[in-house]
Design an enzyme around this catalytic site. Structure first.
Site, mmCIF file in Angstrom:
data_model
loop_
_atom_site.group_PDB
_atom_site.id
_atom_site.type_symbol
_atom_site.label_atom_id
_atom_site.label_comp_id
_atom_site.label_asym_id
_atom_site.label_seq_id
_atom_site.Cartn_x
_atom_site.Cartn_y
_atom_site.Cartn_z
ATOM 1 C CG MET A 41 42.795 36.717 35.187
ATOM 2 S SD MET A 41 42.217 35.199 34.418
ATOM 3 C CE MET A 41 41.248 35.868 33.059
ATOM 4 N N GLY A 82 45.019 40.058 43.641
ATOM 5 C CA GLY A 82 45.009 40.639 42.298
ATOM 6 C C GLY A 82 44.318 39.711 41.334
ATOM 7 C CG ASP A 83 45.853 39.534 37.396
ATOM 8 O OD1 ASP A 83 46.707 39.798 38.265
ATOM 9 O OD2 ASP A 83 46.115 39.537 36.185
ATOM 10 C CD GLU A 84 50.082 36.872 40.975
ATOM 11 O OE1 GLU A 84 51.086 36.964 40.263
ATOM 12 O OE2 GLU A 84 50.113 36.958 42.222
#
Length: 198
Positions: A41, A82-84
């Site tokens: 993201m 996380g945002d992965e």
């Protein structure tokens, strides 16, 4: 609990690696290509820093739902942390060019669906993502190499302005290795006082 992410209920890295191993074996038998889409993201840290982690968590849950809606039931959507996120597409075309077109169509669909505004506790947020794509073909690929290739191409997408996708190209890996070598050489040169002022 060992195989799923508690926030999004998506498969975690451990389950993804297991499915990817299986997908490589299947691809070797069927001769069909597959693809890994590595997604990060854009500016996610800014959302956490300005609105708080509860807003970030809400966004990640919405992203997970959108990603699942963008792929086939037999495809895997996983959250690495996380945002992965990673999307694994199986059973694409036997021709590499056609498989790449199929993967790009999914990638474009993901970019478009994640560009739609998200309502987070009454706060309207406009997300975007960067995607790296690595094709795989049975015996030609290894799990960790594939993840590295997809990750490398995702960073290339970020360098190219974000909110886009890039396919892995061996020249990316070579450029990264040259950069690391140069950085190491400069560190050694500093510690050995090998610089001269002219």
């Amino acid at each position: 609990l060992a195989f799923y992410d508690p926030l999004t209920q998506l498969p975690n890295r451990r389950l993804l690696m297991d499915r990817l191993e299986h997908a490589l074996l299947t691809s070797a038998r069927s001769k069909h290509y597959g693809a890994l889409l590595y997604l990060d993201m854009d500016y996610f840290k800014n959302l956490n820093d300005t609105k708080g982690h509860q807003y970030g968590d809400l966004l990640l849950q919405q992203v997970a739902e959108r990603l699942k809606s963008a792929v086939r039931e037999e495809d895997t959507v996983a959250r690495l942390g996380g945002d992965e996120f990673v999307i694994m597409l199986e059973d694409l075309n036997q021709n590499a060019d056609h498989a790449a077109i199929q993967a790009k169509l999914v990638g474009d669909k993901v970019v478009a669906i994640l560009n739609e505004p998200s309502m987070l506790n009454g706060y309207e947020y406009y997300p975007s993502c960067s995607i790296g794509i690595a094709l795989f073909h049975g015996d030609d690929s290894q799990v960790h190499t594939l993840l590295t290739q997809a990750d490398t191409s995702m960073y290339e997408a970020k360098k190219c302005g974000r909110n886009t996708l890039r396919f892995f190209d061996p020249s990316m890996q070579k450029a990264l290795e040259q950069h690391v070598e140069l950085e190491n050489a400069l560190r050694q040169a500093i510690s050995k006082q090998q610089f001269q002022l002219h």
